[in-house]
Each structure stands twice: as structure tokens, then as C-alpha cells.
Design a protein around this motif. Structure first.
Motif, mmCIF file in Angstrom:
data_model
loop_
_atom_site.group_PDB
_atom_site.id
_atom_site.type_symbol
_atom_site.label_atom_id
_atom_site.label_comp_id
_atom_site.label_asym_id
_atom_site.label_seq_id
_atom_site.Cartn_x
_atom_site.Cartn_y
_atom_site.Cartn_z
ATOM 1 N N UNK A 88 74.212 45.891 54.900
ATOM 2 C CA UNK A 88 74.569 47.203 55.193
ATOM 3 C C UNK A 88 74.933 47.416 56.840
ATOM 4 N N UNK A 89 73.994 46.240 57.493
ATOM 5 C CA UNK A 89 74.348 46.384 59.117
ATOM 6 C C UNK A 89 75.396 45.556 59.253
ATOM 7 N N UNK A 90 75.927 44.555 58.602
ATOM 8 C CA UNK A 90 77.137 43.853 58.897
ATOM 9 C C UNK A 90 78.330 44.865 58.468
ATOM 10 N N UNK A 91 78.176 45.590 57.337
ATOM 11 C CA UNK A 91 79.290 46.438 56.676
ATOM 12 C C UNK A 91 79.515 47.487 58.041
ATOM 13 N N UNK A 92 78.405 48.104 58.395
ATOM 14 C CA UNK A 92 78.679 49.287 59.433
ATOM 15 C C UNK A 92 79.352 48.837 60.655
ATOM 16 N N UNK A 93 78.924 47.525 60.992
ATOM 17 C CA UNK A 93 79.817 46.811 62.345
ATOM 18 C C UNK A 93 81.177 46.505 61.900
ATOM 19 N N UNK A 94 81.513 46.140 60.688
ATOM 20 C CA UNK A 94 82.922 45.942 60.514
ATOM 21 C C UNK A 94 83.698 47.058 60.405
ATOM 22 N N UNK A 95 82.935 48.307 59.590
ATOM 23 C CA UNK A 95 83.544 49.567 59.481
ATOM 24 C C UNK A 95 84.080 50.015 60.999
ATOM 25 N N UNK A 96 83.197 50.158 61.885
ATOM 26 C CA UNK A 96 83.447 50.586 63.101
ATOM 27 C C UNK A 96 84.591 49.864 63.874
ATOM 28 N N UNK A 97 84.644 48.596 63.723
ATOM 29 C CA UNK A 97 85.401 47.729 64.286
ATOM 30 C C UNK A 97 86.800 47.962 63.781
ATOM 31 N N UNK A 98 87.291 47.964 62.488
ATOM 32 C CA UNK A 98 88.203 48.099 61.887
ATOM 33 C C UNK A 98 88.790 49.661 61.989
ATOM 34 N N UNK A 99 87.950 50.561 62.031
ATOM 35 C CA UNK A 99 88.517 51.882 62.127
ATOM 36 C C UNK A 99 88.755 52.215 63.491
ATOM 37 N N UNK A 100 87.856 51.621 64.507
ATOM 38 C CA UNK A 100 88.486 51.635 65.965
ATOM 39 C C UNK A 100 89.983 51.140 66.329
ATOM 40 N N UNK A 101 89.978 49.904 65.722
ATOM 41 C CA UNK A 101 91.167 49.531 65.788
ATOM 42 C C UNK A 101 92.225 50.325 65.153
ATOM 43 N N UNK A 102 92.074 50.866 64.320
ATOM 44 C CA UNK A 102 93.183 51.554 63.483
ATOM 45 C C UNK A 102 93.410 53.110 64.150
ATOM 46 N N UNK A 103 92.373 53.275 65.254
ATOM 47 C CA UNK A 103 92.356 54.619 65.645
ATOM 48 C C UNK A 103 92.039 55.684 64.853
ATOM 49 N N UNK A 104 91.350 55.719 63.897
ATOM 50 C CA UNK A 104 90.782 56.586 63.165
ATOM 51 C C UNK A 104 89.557 57.121 63.272
ATOM 52 N N UNK A 105 88.892 56.487 64.207
ATOM 53 C CA UNK A 105 87.290 56.746 64.372
ATOM 54 C C UNK A 105 87.145 57.565 65.663
ATOM 55 N N UNK A 113 77.716 55.319 62.739
ATOM 56 C CA UNK A 113 77.644 54.180 61.803
ATOM 57 C C UNK A 113 76.957 52.955 62.540
ATOM 58 N N UNK A 114 77.100 53.001 63.990
ATOM 59 C CA UNK A 114 76.320 51.707 64.561
ATOM 60 C C UNK A 114 74.811 52.058 64.624
ATOM 61 N N UNK A 115 74.327 53.465 64.500
ATOM 62 C CA UNK A 115 72.830 53.655 64.501
ATOM 63 C C UNK A 115 72.441 53.467 63.140
ATOM 64 N N UNK A 116 73.286 53.509 62.017
ATOM 65 C CA UNK A 116 72.728 53.273 60.675
ATOM 66 C C UNK A 116 72.935 51.810 60.527
#
Length: 133
Positions: A88-105, A113-116
Motif C-alpha cells: 500500500x505504501x509503495x502504491x501510494x508513492x507510485x500514484x503520487x509520482x505518476x499523477x504529479x508527472x501527468x499534472x492531474x494531482x 496519498x503520501x499520508x496514507x
């Protein structure tokens, strides 16, 4: 792997050529109770240990050193919980990275998400510590 109470009780009972019913009668319990012990659904009451050891032809010390199945299940559960939390921690980190790179977060969502992810990582560490003890 250490043998459980159930495995050892069944093994020593069979070596003595006894049925579950015969063992139960000598201990003053039901054959269903012996069956539950041997299937690791429960363990004998501690007051039965001296007599059980005597009947099985082993020392009380040997009987007390057997591993209850519940302990093994608990450690398996702790290891699984730790693994899930790390995922879960890894998935949250990946999600933040990908969504930030896409400009949708939005930053606020990213922090959530990072808190989770951090909470899951902390739980993973607590679970791993519990697993080691």
C-alpha cells in the motif's frame, strides 16, 4: 518447521497404539477434544499436561516445548500484514509520482496519498517488529 501440539500428540498417541477415544478416556475428556487437539483447533488444558505426558511416554518438558499452532498462524498473519502494508505504501508513492508527472494531482490530494502511504509504512514496521518478537 517445529511440530505443533496436535502433530506431536497424534504422533505419540499412534506410537502407543492408542485411539483418540482411548486417550480421551484416560484423560477424562471426550474423543472430540482429542480430535480438536490433533487438528490444532485447540490445545489441552494446562492441568492435563502432566497426565498427558505420562500417557504419551514423554516428559512434561517435551510436551511444554511443542509449538502451539496459533503462534505460527499469528506470525504468518503478521508477516502477511507487513507485506500488504508495504505494498500500500509503495502504491501510494507510485500514484503520487505518476499523477504529479501527468499534472492531474492537486498538492492537497498528493499530501493525503503520501499520508496514507506513510501510515501504511509505519504499520508495516510495527507488524514486522511484532513478527520478530
Amino acid at each position: 518447521m517445529k511440530k505443533t501440539y496436535g502433530m506431536m500428540i497424534a504422533e505419540y498417541r499412534k506410537k502407543k497404539g492408542m485411539t483418540q477415544l482411548e486417550l480421551a478416556q484416560q484423560l477424562g475428556v471426550t474423543d472430540k477434544a482429542v480430535s480438536k487437539w490433533e487438528r490444532d483447533r485447540s490445545i489441552p488444558d494446562v492441568s492435563l499436561f502432566p497426565r498427558l505426558a505420562e500417557i504419551l511416554g514423554i516428559s512434561a518438558d517435551e510436551l511444554l516445548q511443542m509449538t502451539p499452532a496459533r503462534t505460527q498462524s499469528h506470525s504468518d498473519f503478521s508477516a502477511l500484514l507487513s507485506l500488504i502494508c508495504r505494498a500500500v505504501a509503495l502504491a501510494a508513492g507510485v500514484a503520487v509520482t505518476v499523477l504529479t508527472a501527468m499534472g492531474t494531482l492537486e498538492p492537497r490530494q498528493g499530501m493525503g496519498l503520501l499520508g496514507i502511504g506513510l501510515a501504511a509504512l509505519a504499520l508495516s514496521l510495527l507488524s514486522a517488529t511484532d513478527h520478530e518478537s
